[in-house]
Design a protein around this motif. Sequence first.
Motif, mmCIF file in Angstrom:
data_model
loop_
_atom_site.group_PDB
_atom_site.id
_atom_site.type_symbol
_atom_site.label_atom_id
_atom_site.label_comp_id
_atom_site.label_asym_id
_atom_site.label_seq_id
_atom_site.Cartn_x
_atom_site.Cartn_y
_atom_site.Cartn_z
ATOM 1 N N ASN A 18 41.073 48.243 36.467
ATOM 2 C CA ASN A 18 41.980 47.420 37.260
ATOM 3 C C ASN A 18 42.296 48.053 38.609
ATOM 4 O O ASN A 18 43.002 47.469 39.417
ATOM 5 C CB ASN A 18 43.290 47.174 36.500
ATOM 6 C CG ASN A 18 43.114 46.131 35.430
ATOM 7 O OD1 ASN A 18 42.067 45.487 35.359
ATOM 8 N ND2 ASN A 18 44.116 45.961 34.596
ATOM 9 N N TYR B 31 37.416 42.056 38.372
ATOM 10 C CA TYR B 31 37.880 43.050 37.406
ATOM 11 C C TYR B 31 37.159 42.827 36.079
ATOM 12 O O TYR B 31 37.500 41.891 35.358
ATOM 13 C CB TYR B 31 39.381 42.903 37.142
ATOM 14 C CG TYR B 31 40.281 43.158 38.327
ATOM 15 C CD1 TYR B 31 40.250 44.375 38.983
ATOM 16 C CD2 TYR B 31 41.172 42.191 38.764
ATOM 17 C CE1 TYR B 31 41.087 44.619 40.050
ATOM 18 C CE2 TYR B 31 42.013 42.429 39.840
ATOM 19 C CZ TYR B 31 41.968 43.642 40.482
ATOM 20 O OH TYR B 31 42.789 43.878 41.532
ATOM 21 N N GLN C 69 49.341 45.025 34.016
ATOM 22 C CA GLN C 69 48.690 44.500 35.204
ATOM 23 C C GLN C 69 49.630 43.607 35.991
ATOM 24 O O GLN C 69 49.360 43.290 37.149
ATOM 25 C CB GLN C 69 47.471 43.709 34.733
ATOM 26 C CG GLN C 69 46.417 43.458 35.763
ATOM 27 C CD GLN C 69 45.321 42.591 35.176
ATOM 28 O OE1 GLN C 69 44.814 42.853 34.095
ATOM 29 N NE2 GLN C 69 44.959 41.553 35.874
#
Lengths: 277, 167
Positions: B24, B33, B68
């Motif tokens: 990431n 990604y 994330q």
Amino acid sequence: MQWFLTTLIQYKNFLFFIFLFGIGIVFSSTGSNFHRTKLQKFGHVISGELLKPIHNSKSYLNLNQTNERLLKENNHLRQELLNYKKLEASKNIDPLDSSLSDYLVHSAEVVRNSYANARNVLILDKGSNDGIKKDMSVIGPNGIIGIIKQTSPNFSSVISILYQDFKINAKLIHTGAFGSLYWEGRDPRKMMLSDVSVINKITKGDTIVTGGMSAYFPEGIPIGKITEFETPTSGGYYVIEVELFNNLTNLEYVYVIDNKSRSEFLDLQKQDNNASR
Amino acid sequence: MLQDNIKILLSFIVLVLIQTLIFNQIALFGFSYPTVYLFFVISYRFDKSQFILIFLGFLLGLTIDLLQGSSGSNTIATLLISFLRPFMIKFFFGNNLDSISLLSMNSKTNNQIIFIASIILVHQVIMQCVAYLDFHHFMVIFRNTIVNSTLTFIILFSSVTLFKNKN
């Protein structure tokens, strides 16, 4: 009853799946409820702590370039300050007296950058301990970056301007025409400007700055320049493509702006809302 | 038995760390990604509880989402793929499996390739659709799905080959 239990056990996988799927849908639905915010805050603290060492080593390797960039920026600011001082000298006011200025600036490092998702959230290494509060605006050396979303004692998360369903008030520097700026999700260097009426003349290369119509960003912070525009055959608004001045893919240092007159602005807006009801 | 569970837990943690700390951080071509954490779903043993896989898949997606900062797309996609996995196994390998996991399977190489590829593709399609949730962004969804799937497939297929138990 036995039949019910047997079915329950037989389809337990499916039922469990449906249950968790429901949780997933609730989690991803945009309404920001309490639990979701709490969970995300936990997530940003953990990822902040995890990524800090990596960020540190990365920034060590980039020290040269960073220095160069900071030097350039310093140079620019110094020039501006000199001009400003000259202006203020005639009025006998200390330009850096913080009680007189509306804006306070905090600097921060970007621990986690993000620009390739549909909704990008950055993490900064300053939090509520350093005076960062929700809804403050974040700018970079060349323009706007986003708005503070959540703060924890040592970290804060930022909604990037590269965020679907997030619109920013912007204006053309030449004509002063207002529009709203949004991201299409394709390219981290390009954004779209809509709602600019065709009665305004625009040309390629025109500069776009923040409009100051919302309480988030101060007026006149540069955003980007027009690279392409379409005059519509029907409807009265241009479709404008804007190239950002800031390179959002290699952010390291940003500035968080504390607008001291923001609360006043919000009060006024509230009064206005009440009055028009 | 206990050793197996520890292995599963360890691979969960390691994959989450690899995903968030490495993949990431580098957006390949500026937007891609690869979702390498799917290795967990692919390498999960065939004879282990499906019920637990659904839960672990959910947990895996949620962890990635939280770290994330994305809003639930990984959770939904990983949950769905862990639910669909037994049907896909049946579809691609038939009813009588001759091994206990993909890592110890040494026959039917073509079936294995298609199995891995379809898991990745289904996961990506769901993930991108949930993330954008708008037909206006069809080109972005399409581009991300194709590029991410290809990269993920290259990484996962080579790691499956690398971690194959040699007889």
